[in-house]
Design a protein around this motif. Structure first.
Motif, mmCIF file in Angstrom:
data_model
loop_
_atom_site.group_PDB
_atom_site.id
_atom_site.type_symbol
_atom_site.label_atom_id
_atom_site.label_comp_id
_atom_site.label_asym_id
_atom_site.label_seq_id
_atom_site.Cartn_x
_atom_site.Cartn_y
_atom_site.Cartn_z
ATOM 1 N N GLU A 39 -2.602 9.777 10.966
ATOM 2 C CA GLU A 39 -1.428 10.184 11.749
ATOM 3 C C GLU A 39 -0.611 9.003 12.252
ATOM 4 O OE1 GLU A 39 -4.518 10.992 12.510
ATOM 5 O OE2 GLU A 39 -4.703 13.125 12.111
ATOM 6 N N ASP A 40 -1.111 7.815 12.111
ATOM 7 C CA ASP A 40 -0.412 6.689 12.747
ATOM 8 C C ASP A 40 0.878 6.349 11.991
ATOM 9 O OD1 ASP A 40 -0.111 4.590 14.641
ATOM 10 O OD2 ASP A 40 -0.604 3.202 13.018
ATOM 11 N N GLY A 41 1.959 6.414 12.713
ATOM 12 C CA GLY A 41 3.266 6.148 12.113
ATOM 13 C C GLY A 41 3.404 4.720 11.626
ATOM 14 N N GLU A 42 2.864 3.788 12.382
ATOM 15 C CA GLU A 42 3.012 2.375 12.022
ATOM 16 C C GLU A 42 2.282 2.064 10.702
ATOM 17 O OE1 GLU A 42 4.981 0.370 13.349
ATOM 18 O OE2 GLU A 42 4.383 -1.438 12.268
ATOM 19 N N LEU A 43 1.077 2.607 10.586
ATOM 20 C CA LEU A 43 0.328 2.395 9.346
ATOM 21 C C LEU A 43 1.046 3.032 8.162
ATOM 22 C CD1 LEU A 43 -3.392 2.976 10.425
ATOM 23 C CD2 LEU A 43 -2.418 0.845 9.567
ATOM 24 N N ASN A 44 1.560 4.242 8.402
ATOM 25 C CA ASN A 44 2.245 4.939 7.304
ATOM 26 C C ASN A 44 3.537 4.239 6.912
ATOM 27 O OD1 ASN A 44 0.432 7.044 6.762
ATOM 28 N ND2 ASN A 44 1.045 8.065 8.657
ATOM 29 N N ARG A 45 4.226 3.712 7.910
ATOM 30 C CA ARG A 45 5.471 2.998 7.606
ATOM 31 C C ARG A 45 5.177 1.757 6.745
ATOM 32 N NH1 ARG A 45 8.150 -1.149 9.214
ATOM 33 N NH2 ARG A 45 6.627 -1.778 10.773
ATOM 34 N N ARG A 46 4.170 1.014 7.154
ATOM 35 C CA ARG A 46 3.819 -0.199 6.400
ATOM 36 C C ARG A 46 3.300 0.157 4.996
ATOM 37 N NH1 ARG A 46 5.217 -4.307 5.811
ATOM 38 N NH2 ARG A 46 3.353 -5.596 5.665
ATOM 39 N N ARG A 47 2.549 1.253 4.954
ATOM 40 C CA ARG A 47 1.997 1.659 3.664
ATOM 41 C C ARG A 47 3.119 2.017 2.696
ATOM 42 N NH1 ARG A 47 -2.044 6.658 2.715
ATOM 43 N NH2 ARG A 47 -0.322 7.699 3.708
ATOM 44 N N ALA A 48 4.132 2.706 3.256
ATOM 45 C CA ALA A 48 5.275 3.094 2.418
ATOM 46 C C ALA A 48 6.011 1.848 1.927
ATOM 47 C CB ALA A 48 6.207 4.001 3.210
ATOM 48 N N GLU A 49 6.212 0.892 2.827
ATOM 49 C CA GLU A 49 6.921 -0.349 2.449
ATOM 50 C C GLU A 49 6.171 -1.078 1.344
ATOM 51 O OE1 GLU A 49 8.798 -1.404 6.846
ATOM 52 O OE2 GLU A 49 7.201 -2.642 5.999
ATOM 53 N N LEU A 50 4.867 -1.191 1.564
ATOM 54 C CA LEU A 50 4.064 -1.965 0.624
ATOM 55 C C LEU A 50 3.877 -1.228 -0.713
ATOM 56 C CD1 LEU A 50 1.491 -3.272 3.208
ATOM 57 C CD2 LEU A 50 3.011 -4.699 1.851
ATOM 58 N N SER A 51 3.891 0.113 -0.658
ATOM 59 C CA SER A 51 3.728 0.885 -1.890
ATOM 60 C C SER A 51 4.827 0.547 -2.882
ATOM 61 C CB SER A 51 3.776 2.385 -1.596
ATOM 62 O OG SER A 51 2.666 2.741 -0.832
ATOM 63 N N MET A 52 6.017 0.281 -2.358
ATOM 64 C CA MET A 52 7.144 -0.074 -3.234
ATOM 65 C C MET A 52 6.850 -1.394 -3.946
ATOM 66 S SD MET A 52 9.380 2.318 -2.876
ATOM 67 C CE MET A 52 10.962 1.667 -3.357
ATOM 68 N N GLN A 53 6.359 -2.330 -3.162
ATOM 69 C CA GLN A 53 6.118 -3.667 -3.731
ATOM 70 C C GLN A 53 4.934 -3.669 -4.695
ATOM 71 O OE1 GLN A 53 6.198 -6.882 -0.743
ATOM 72 N NE2 GLN A 53 6.924 -5.344 0.685
ATOM 73 N N ALA A 54 3.956 -2.819 -4.380
ATOM 74 C CA ALA A 54 2.739 -2.814 -5.205
ATOM 75 C C ALA A 54 2.701 -1.578 -6.101
ATOM 76 C CB ALA A 54 1.513 -2.848 -4.294
ATOM 77 N N SER A 55 3.871 -1.120 -6.511
ATOM 78 C CA SER A 55 3.962 0.187 -7.160
ATOM 79 C C SER A 55 3.079 0.315 -8.412
ATOM 80 C CB SER A 55 5.423 0.501 -7.495
ATOM 81 O OG SER A 55 5.934 -0.505 -8.337
ATOM 82 N N VAL A 56 3.020 -0.734 -9.200
ATOM 83 C CA VAL A 56 2.239 -0.644 -10.447
ATOM 84 C C VAL A 56 0.768 -0.403 -10.132
ATOM 85 C CG1 VAL A 56 1.498 -1.929 -12.488
ATOM 86 C CG2 VAL A 56 3.849 -2.142 -11.677
#
Lengths: 645, 83
Positions: free
Chosen positions: A564-581
């Motif tokens: 549920e943590d917004g901060e973790l989810n926000r960072r995860r979303a940001e990093l998912s873009m960079q580590a998409s492969v």
């Protein structure tokens, strides 16, 4: 439960310290497992090494695990540890030798000059090898003319000449011995001749005595018969007796003369052996002096001279070791100077400094070190000065200027590793904030004495802490906020809004005091935030080190614990873009695993691991599915995407 | 890879080197990671007990395999020999 709030807060905050320190010190920390562009200065280097050792000390002084109470005690231990470490850091300037500092300011020498010295050295080695000692000594005299040689080569020449003198003295003694031996042989011949003469006289006397004795000598007193006139009454004549005595004396004299010559020969031989032994020992000792004095060229030449002067096939073990070591070091430093130039060109001043400082320490008189140009040496001097400044700023807790200096050093020195100094800054700032929090807590409890003590400690830890002023105004005003806080706490706990509980932990800590259920809820909330913050911090460091996959995975794993943590989810979303492969492969692996397509899932996990070999998720997936395919008892790990959203 | 069902029972030739061994269970076989010589990609292959050769698999050695797509998308080795 009297001090619950103190303990729970201390446990949380100390836990944060431990986490930060653990991730900084752990091998998988991003600074070490990242791109590899950052390098640590070896400990053997005086200047940067001292920095490393000192900083390392901080990391070894971690608070120990244990109860909340022991963790609270650990905070004060940590402060002491820091002070000790900072004391150590402040002594770095004394570890940079004045000679090295002076060297860093000197202008480089013309390469021709250095080459001429090296040529003379090479020719000397060759001359000694050919047993052309006089040429070698002449070359050494030439070498002593160069100012970095400071006459060391000439000293070696004097030593060699001294051994030569000893050799001449030995030749004289040998000649003398030959004469003495001749003298001894002559004495032996004389002895034999004299002995024959005496024996003959003795036999004549005996014969004469016996022949005269038959006539009957009836004379009265015969006590002085030997002095009677010759021919009297069968007695030997006085002349014969005296002749016999003189003959015996001559015999004795020859015998003693022979003994004396032989004794002198033995003495001379002993003296020669002693002189030879002493010369060997003195020369070996002199080689050690050269080696200890870091005169590597002269050490190598002296060892070569030893072999020639004393005619031994093998050198004494100690001398041979020093010779080999000197030769290796000479060549290594010649190479290091080229490596230094390359590193300086690449702005890798930290490792270049390490290299130069170590070489200077090992062989300050090596001519190759004179080739390093002054511009690069001044960059080294500047780097060392900045390191010292950095340590002074840490000691003074002047974090504002410290940040600026770190930025400058990062821009100027490509291989400077700022992670540890930054970690110290963060740790000390947190320590100050923690103390401030404790002060507020005590103030709310009405324990003003304890509050003042904590406030003082917070100010000492970080004098420029911007929260200090505000805290000093309001912290010591006790407020009854318990009822309001309890309501707010319950709402936050219901919403799993752990960050709100964390942010208001001081108020909530007082409010829930004595309520076991709420205390457990608060403890759980603080643990969740601590773990999330630790993960975010770790992910940040991974990202700074260029390890985007590691950064994403760290956040992903933390998010599984607190979705549920917004901060973790926000960072995860940001990093998912960079580590998409990488994310895509893991995601497909997870989907296929959930569908029971084990072979396909395993292939995806293996391919994800190809992208990021350290991946915990990929490696666990491979193990899990591999066990399943082989029918082995699996370890309990969840499929990676089971909580992904 | 997702649509492995369409290939179920299909057999393919594979020239590969051994990248890793994931384990061996006597009655199941040996699970290995092979690296395709051409594409350089890794694929998991289960070598059933009866197909396991009497020589040790070496990392530097290339092998020719015939593999069959079987249940759950697992690739079973049908034949295995050194190149």
């Amino acid at each position: 439960m009297k001090q619950f709030e103190t303990l729970i807060l201390a446990a949380f905050l100390v836990g944060s310290f431990q986490s930060v320190f653990a991730q900084e010190a752990a091998p998988e920390s991003p600074g070490e497992a990242g791109t590899g562009t950052t390098k640590e200065v070896p400990a053997k280097d005086p200047a940067p090494g001292a920095s490393k050792d000192s900083l390392g000390y901080l990391y070894n002084e971690k608070p120990k695990d244990g109860t909340a109470a022991s963790k609270a005690d650990g905070v004060s231990e940590m402060i002491n540890g820091k002070l000790m470490a900072l004391d150590a850091i402040s002594s770095v300037s004394s570890l940079v030798s004045p000679a090295f500092e002076a060297y860093l300011s000197t202008e480089e020498y013309p390469p021709d000059l250095i080459q001429a010295y090296e040529d003379a050295y090479d020719q000397s080695v060759e001359s000694i090898r050919k047993r052309d000692i006089s040429t070698a000594l002449g070359l050494l005299i030439d070498m002593s003319g160069y100012n970095w040689d400071t006459g060391a080569s000439e000293q070696l020449v004097n030593r060699v000449i001294a051994v030569w003198d000893m050799r001449r003295n030995q030749k004289d003694l040998t000649a003398l011995n030959e004469k003495l031996q001749e003298k001894a042989r002559s004495a032996a011949r004389n002895f034999d001749l004299e002995s024959d003469a005496v024996m003959k006289k003795m036999r004549d006397n005996d014969r004469r005595t016996r022949s005269r004795g038959g006539n009957g000598d009836k004379g009265g007193d015969d006590t002085n018969k030997a002095f009677h006139p010759a021919g009297g009454g069968g007695m030997p004549s006085a002349t014969n007796v005296v002749d016999a005595l003189i003959g015996k004396m001559n015999l004795t004299e020859e015998y003693l003369r022979g003994l004396e010559s032989r004794a002198k020969v033995v003495l001379n031989e002993t003296e020669m052996k002693a002189a030879e032994q002493k010369a060997r020992e003195d020369f070996s000792a002199y080689i050690k002096v050269l080696h200890d004095g870091r005169w590597l060229h002269q050490t190598k030449l002296a060892a070569d001279f030893y072999r020639v002067l004393f005619g031994d096939g093998d050198l004494p073990v100690g001398v041979a070791e020093m010779s080999v070591k000197s030769g290796e070091t000479l060549q290594r430093i010649r190479n290091d100077v080229k490596v230094f130039a390359y590193k300086a060109e690449k702005d890798e001043i930290a490792s270049a400094t390490s290299l130069l400082a170590e070489d200077f320490q090992v062989a300050p008189n090596h001519p190759a070190l004179r080739l390093v140009n002054r511009e690069n040496k001044l960059r080294v001097a500047n780097y060392i000065a900045n390191l010292q400044k950095l340590q002074n700023l840490i000691e003074a807790r002047d974090f504002t200027n410290l940040d600026e200096l770190l930025s400058i050093m990062e821009s100027e020195v490509k291989d400077f590793d700022p992670i540890k100094p930054k970690a110290i800054v963060r740790a000390v700032k947190r320590e100050s904030q923690m103390r401030l929090g404790m002060a507020k807590l005590y103030a709310q409890q009405g324990k003003l004495e304890d509050a003042l003590s904590e406030f003082k400690t917070a100010a000492e830890a970080w004098p420029d802490n911007p929260d200090l002023d505000a805290a000093s105004e309001k912290f010591f005003t006790s407020q009854d906020v318990q009822n309001k806080s309890t309501v707010e706490f319950d709402r936050a706990a219901k919403d799993r809004n752990y960050r709100r509980i964390f942010e208001n932990s001081l108020e909530f800590g007082v409010a829930v005091k004595g309520d076991q259920v709420r205390e457990d809820q608060m403890k759980d909330a603080l643990e969740k935030v601590r773990a999330a913050e630790t993960a975010l911090e770790k992910a940040k460091l991974f990202e700074q080190g260029g390890d985007v996959y590691g950064s994403w995975e760290t956040v992903e794993l933390a998010a599984k614990e607190w979705p549920e943590d917004g901060e973790l989810n926000r960072r995860r979303a940001e990093l998912s873009m960079q580590a998409s492969v990488f994310v895509s492969k893991l995601s497909k692996a997870s989907k296929e695993e959930l569908k029971g397509h084990d072979g396909v899932a395993l292939a995806y996990f293996l391919n994800a691991r190809e992208d990021y070999p350290m991946s915990k998720m990929a490696n666990e997936g491979i193990k899990r599915i591999g066990d399943k395919i082989l029918g082995r008892e699996p370890e309990v790990t969840e499929p990676v995407g089971s909580t992904s959203r | 890879m997702e649509n492995y069902e369409t290939l179920l029972g299909g057999r393919f030739h594979l020239n590969a080197t051994v990248d890793a061994e994931l384990g061996t269970v006597p009655d199941r076989g040996k699970l290995v990671v092979l690296r395709d010589s051409e594409s350089k990609k890794v694929v998991p292959v289960l070598i059933p007990t009866e197909v396991i050769p009497n020589f040790a698999l070496s990392k530097s050695q290339r092998y020719n395999l015939v593999i069959e797509v079987s249940r759950s998308g697992i690739l079973d080795a049908v034949e295995l020999e050194k190149e």
